[in-house]
Design an enzyme around this catalytic site. Structure first.
Site, PDB file in Angstrom:
ATOM      1  N   LYS A 131     -58.080  15.287 -74.656  1.00 15.06           N
ATOM      2  CA  LYS A 131     -57.928  16.570 -73.641  1.00 15.06           C
ATOM      3  C   LYS A 131     -57.632  16.360 -72.064  1.00 15.06           C
ATOM      4  O   LYS A 131     -56.695  16.609 -71.718  1.00 15.06           O
ATOM      5  CB  LYS A 131     -58.941  17.352 -73.704  1.00 15.06           C
ATOM      6  CG  LYS A 131     -59.015  18.777 -72.900  1.00 15.06           C
ATOM      7  CD  LYS A 131     -60.156  19.514 -72.951  1.00 15.06           C
ATOM      8  CE  LYS A 131     -61.507  19.288 -72.178  1.00 15.06           C
ATOM      9  NZ  LYS A 131     -60.973  19.676 -70.809  1.00 15.06           N
ATOM     10  N   ASN A 132     -58.540  15.457 -71.665  1.00 15.12           N
ATOM     11  CA  ASN A 132     -58.298  15.221 -70.297  1.00 15.12           C
ATOM     12  C   ASN A 132     -57.141  14.375 -69.728  1.00 15.12           C
ATOM     13  O   ASN A 132     -56.661  14.223 -68.513  1.00 15.12           O
ATOM     14  CB  ASN A 132     -59.611  14.836 -69.569  1.00 15.12           C
ATOM     15  CG  ASN A 132     -60.974  15.782 -69.557  1.00 15.12           C
ATOM     16  OD1 ASN A 132     -60.561  16.776 -69.923  1.00 15.12           O
ATOM     17  ND2 ASN A 132     -62.109  15.240 -69.399  1.00 15.12           N
ATOM     18  N   CYS A 191     -64.943  26.513 -67.771  1.00 17.22           N
ATOM     19  CA  CYS A 191     -66.368  26.507 -68.114  1.00 17.22           C
ATOM     20  C   CYS A 191     -67.379  26.824 -67.063  1.00 17.22           C
ATOM     21  O   CYS A 191     -67.204  26.195 -65.913  1.00 17.22           O
ATOM     22  CB  CYS A 191     -67.018  25.187 -68.640  1.00 17.22           C
ATOM     23  SG  CYS A 191     -66.340  24.832 -70.467  1.00 17.22           S
ATOM     24  N   ARG A 245     -67.101  24.998 -58.767  1.00 17.21           N
ATOM     25  CA  ARG A 245     -65.995  24.130 -59.072  1.00 17.21           C
ATOM     26  C   ARG A 245     -64.905  24.434 -57.879  1.00 17.21           C
ATOM     27  O   ARG A 245     -63.850  24.641 -58.279  1.00 17.21           O
ATOM     28  CB  ARG A 245     -65.680  23.927 -60.622  1.00 17.21           C
ATOM     29  CG  ARG A 245     -66.560  23.619 -61.332  1.00 17.21           C
ATOM     30  CD  ARG A 245     -66.109  23.663 -63.033  1.00 17.21           C
ATOM     31  NE  ARG A 245     -65.227  22.448 -63.323  1.00 17.21           N
ATOM     32  CZ  ARG A 245     -65.031  21.805 -64.480  1.00 17.21           C
ATOM     33  NH1 ARG A 245     -65.152  23.126 -65.412  1.00 17.21           N
ATOM     34  NH2 ARG A 245     -64.538  21.165 -64.776  1.00 17.21           N
ATOM     35  N   ARG A 289     -61.842  24.626 -77.197  1.00 13.45           N
ATOM     36  CA  ARG A 289     -61.255  24.350 -75.796  1.00 13.45           C
ATOM     37  C   ARG A 289     -60.830  22.901 -75.764  1.00 13.45           C
ATOM     38  O   ARG A 289     -59.802  22.367 -75.208  1.00 13.45           O
ATOM     39  CB  ARG A 289     -61.767  24.708 -74.708  1.00 13.45           C
ATOM     40  CG  ARG A 289     -61.912  26.285 -74.581  1.00 13.45           C
ATOM     41  CD  ARG A 289     -62.077  26.639 -73.143  1.00 13.45           C
ATOM     42  NE  ARG A 289     -61.676  25.472 -72.355  1.00 13.45           N
ATOM     43  CZ  ARG A 289     -62.403  24.786 -71.333  1.00 13.45           C
ATOM     44  NH1 ARG A 289     -63.915  25.311 -71.127  1.00 13.45           N
ATOM     45  NH2 ARG A 289     -62.049  24.017 -70.612  1.00 13.45           N
TER      46      ARG A 289
HETATM   47  C1  UD1 Z   1     -62.447  16.581 -64.860  1.00  9.16           C
HETATM   48  C2  UD1 Z   1     -62.747  16.578 -66.351  1.00  9.16           C
HETATM   49  C3  UD1 Z   1     -63.953  17.076 -66.640  1.00  9.16           C
HETATM   50  C4  UD1 Z   1     -65.117  16.363 -66.451  1.00  9.16           C
HETATM   51  C5  UD1 Z   1     -64.907  15.872 -64.713  1.00  9.16           C
HETATM   52  C6  UD1 Z   1     -66.012  15.085 -64.340  1.00  9.16           C
HETATM   53  C7  UD1 Z   1     -60.477  17.108 -66.876  1.00  9.16           C
HETATM   54  C8  UD1 Z   1     -59.299  18.285 -67.477  1.00  9.16           C
HETATM   55  N1  UD1 Z   1     -61.578  17.447 -66.903  1.00  9.16           N
HETATM   56  O1  UD1 Z   1     -62.935  17.755 -64.055  1.00  9.16           O
HETATM   57  O2  UD1 Z   1     -64.079  17.084 -68.218  1.00  9.16           O
HETATM   58  O3  UD1 Z   1     -66.432  16.805 -66.636  1.00  9.16           O
HETATM   59  O4  UD1 Z   1     -63.698  15.603 -64.509  1.00  9.16           O
HETATM   60  O5  UD1 Z   1     -65.823  13.823 -64.915  1.00  9.16           O
HETATM   61  O6  UD1 Z   1     -60.152  15.936 -66.447  1.00  9.16           O
HETATM   62  N2  UD1 Z   1     -65.082  18.808 -56.336  1.00  9.16           N
HETATM   63  C9  UD1 Z   1     -65.101  19.513 -55.147  1.00  9.16           C
HETATM   64  N3  UD1 Z   1     -63.873  19.744 -54.749  1.00  9.16           N
HETATM   65  C10 UD1 Z   1     -62.762  19.765 -55.297  1.00  9.16           C
HETATM   66  C11 UD1 Z   1     -62.791  19.195 -56.475  1.00  9.16           C
HETATM   67  C12 UD1 Z   1     -64.067  18.674 -57.130  1.00  9.16           C
HETATM   68  O7  UD1 Z   1     -66.174  19.792 -54.467  1.00  9.16           O
HETATM   69  O8  UD1 Z   1     -61.888  20.254 -54.849  1.00  9.16           O
HETATM   70  C13 UD1 Z   1     -66.471  18.339 -57.017  1.00  9.16           C
HETATM   71  C14 UD1 Z   1     -66.691  19.278 -58.220  1.00  9.16           C
HETATM   72  O9  UD1 Z   1     -67.405  20.404 -58.150  1.00  9.16           O
HETATM   73  C15 UD1 Z   1     -67.678  18.105 -59.109  1.00  9.16           C
HETATM   74  C16 UD1 Z   1     -67.090  16.883 -58.655  1.00  9.16           C
HETATM   75  O10 UD1 Z   1     -66.396  17.148 -57.530  1.00  9.16           O
HETATM   76  O11 UD1 Z   1     -69.009  18.226 -58.517  1.00  9.16           O
HETATM   77  C17 UD1 Z   1     -66.164  16.163 -59.829  1.00  9.16           C
HETATM   78  O12 UD1 Z   1     -65.322  17.075 -60.094  1.00  9.16           O
HETATM   79  P1  UD1 Z   1     -63.903  16.530 -60.649  1.00  9.16           P
HETATM   80  O13 UD1 Z   1     -63.937  15.212 -60.991  1.00  9.16           O
HETATM   81  O14 UD1 Z   1     -62.631  17.279 -59.609  1.00  9.16           O
HETATM   82  O15 UD1 Z   1     -63.877  17.325 -62.102  1.00  9.16           O
HETATM   83  P2  UD1 Z   1     -62.392  17.995 -62.840  1.00  9.16           P
HETATM   84  O16 UD1 Z   1     -61.440  17.356 -62.348  1.00  9.16           O
HETATM   85  O17 UD1 Z   1     -62.727  19.406 -62.573  1.00  9.16           O
END
Ligand code: UD1
Length: 416
Positions: free
Chosen positions: A21-22, A115, A120, A397
């Site tokens: 998925k990711n 979720c 986020r 999902r």
């Molecule tokens: C992706 C994965 C999700 C996984 C997560 C962490 C996908 C589609 N989803 O989510 O399954 O749980 O990586 O391995 O690939 N953050 C900020 N600001 C931002 C972006 C992120 O503060 O602009 C923080 C988030 O709140 C979180 C951390 O960074 O605490 C990591 O998030 P991130 O790696 O961005 O996760 P996703 O890409 O949303």
């Protein structure tokens, strides 16, 4: 919809793990960059993929399934906006921003949903795009972005965010000159995105390390055929399910090198794990043991997405196990549901302490989020009696035919 599981049966059999998925979500956004036809082989059929397809169609792309493959023709793209109703359906809708900007020089969308596992934010995404020269106005929940000429730049991420790394890579393809992304996420899905972009003719290097270098595409890109990486989190979930229920499972299209933080813990808990080039076998006969503290971390650390399924298995581990969730702040919503099955878990902020119990019992529970829902399945497989898991749209999902896959492994599970 709900899943009914009659617990207490050992799992046994083999399974081919779905496409990730990711991986597929950012790759579907990247299809826009080709302006051509892309074929994604082994594309998992998931709710989030359907949302991406709806977004692509809204943008004017032609998308069709051909068996397990998905064909995306982005030559007909005419729009650069994503309506709020589609943005709200999943978090990953935000990776379309970088791709649309690179292709169209402008984009209009709103804040993404996803979720409920804690705040986020998308500040890192926006700041990366601004570093490339995008002008982004945030008004009343909508984002108006213009980028008539993106320029390659040095992007330093304060956290190795997976989504921000992907968004920056996609936008940088449309920028003039070289972009360097430092403190980039190193997840295997970033490497898969790079492989896809290279097949389109883009120059991208360094994925899998902390520095990704993108050269803006001077030539038009072209279509390609790409086989989506196996889903390491789905693999981890089936391994935790087998650890929970006991038995022996053999997973194809699963690479232990992508899951070593998870398999190390499962071995410590008493499972026998063997791996081949593209397969993992897990066998669990004796009782499960509690393990040393499990701390979630960016790849190659223990994945936050596998925290809930592992916790479900260790509810019956002898002794106690401490979990520390370092990525998302409220990712213990499954704990109350596991407690309904007889688990003994105390949560204090980012820490959860699991005291192993000798047995779980079936219960009526509800999926609270994607991985939390999968964790309830893993627990229900081992529980005595029947469990009914409601609100499985969360599970769907991210898992393709979870019920069929578990049935193939001998579980007594029905979906209604
Ligand atoms: C992706 C994965 C999700 C996984 C997560 C962490 C996908 C589609 N989803 O989510 O399954 O749980 O990586 O391995 O690939 N953050 C900020 N600001 C931002 C972006 C992120 O503060 O602009 C923080 C988030 O709140 C979180 C951390 O960074 O605490 C990591 O998030 P991130 O790696 O961005 O996760 P996703 O890409 O949303």
């Amino acid at each position: 919809m709900s899943l009914m599981i009659e617990g207490g049966r050992r799992l046994s059999g083999d399974l081919t793990v779905q496409g990730a998925k990711n991986s597929v979500l950012p790759i579907l956004a990247a299809c826009i960059l080709s302006g051509d036809v892309c074929v994604l082989q082994r594309c998992p059929h998931l709710e989030d993929v359907d949302t991406s397809i709806d977004i692509l169609r809204h943008l004017g792309c032609a998308v069709r399934w051909n068996g397990p493959d998905l064909e995306v023709d982005s030559s007909t793209l005419t729009r650069w906006d994503i309506p709020d109703r589609l943005m709200r359906r999943m978090r990953s809708s935000v990776v379309f921003l970088g791709a649309i900007l690179a292709r169209c020089g402008q984009a209009e969308l709103s804040y993404p949903g996803g979720c409920a596992i804690g705040a986020r934010p998308i500040d890192l995404h926006l700041s990366a795009l601004r570093t490339l020269g995008a002008c982004i106005r945030e008004e009343g929940g909508s984002l108006n972005c213009t980028a008539p000429g993106l320029t390659g730049a040095e992007i330093v991420l304060s956290i190795p965010s997976v989504g921000a790394t992907e968004n920056a890579m996609l936008a940088a393809i449309g920028a003039k000159g070289v972009t360097t992304i430092s403190n980039a996420a190193r997840e295997p899905e970033i490497v898969d995105l790079q492989a896809f972009l290279q097949k389109l003719g883009a120059s991208v290097h360094g994925a899998g390390t902390s520095t990704v270098v993108v050269e803006g595409a001077e030539q038009p890109l072209h279509g390609c055929c790409h086989r989506i990486l196996g889903d390491r989190i789905a693999a981890a979930t089936y391994l935790c399910g087998a650890a929970s229920a006991g038995g022996e499972v053999f997973l194809r299209d699963a690479r232990e090198e992508h899951l070593s933080a998870v398999t190390a813990v499962l071995r410590e808990a008493g499972c026998d794990v063997q791996s081949g080039a593209e397969s993992i076998r897990l066998r669990r006969d004796g009782p499960l043991q509690g393990v040393r503290p499990v701390r979630t971390a960016p790849y190659p650390g223990f994945p936050t997405d596998a925290q809930a399924p592992l916790m479900a298995a260790l509810t019956r581990g002898k002794g106690c196990t401490v979990f520390v969730e370092n990525i998302f702040e409220s990712r213990y919503r499954h704990v109350d549901e596991l407690s309904r099955m007889g688990a003994d878990i105390r949560v204090e902020g980012r820490v959860a302490v699991v005291y192993g119990v000798p047995r779980l019992h079936g219960a009526q529970v509800r999926a609270t989020d994607l991985r939390g829902g999968a964790a309830l399945c893993a627990a229900a497989l081992a529980a005595e009696g029947q469990s009914v898991i409601a609100e499985i749209h969360h599970i769907e999902r991210g898992y393709e035919h979870l019920d069929e896959s578990l049935r193939q492994l001998g579980a007594n599970i029905t979906r209604s």
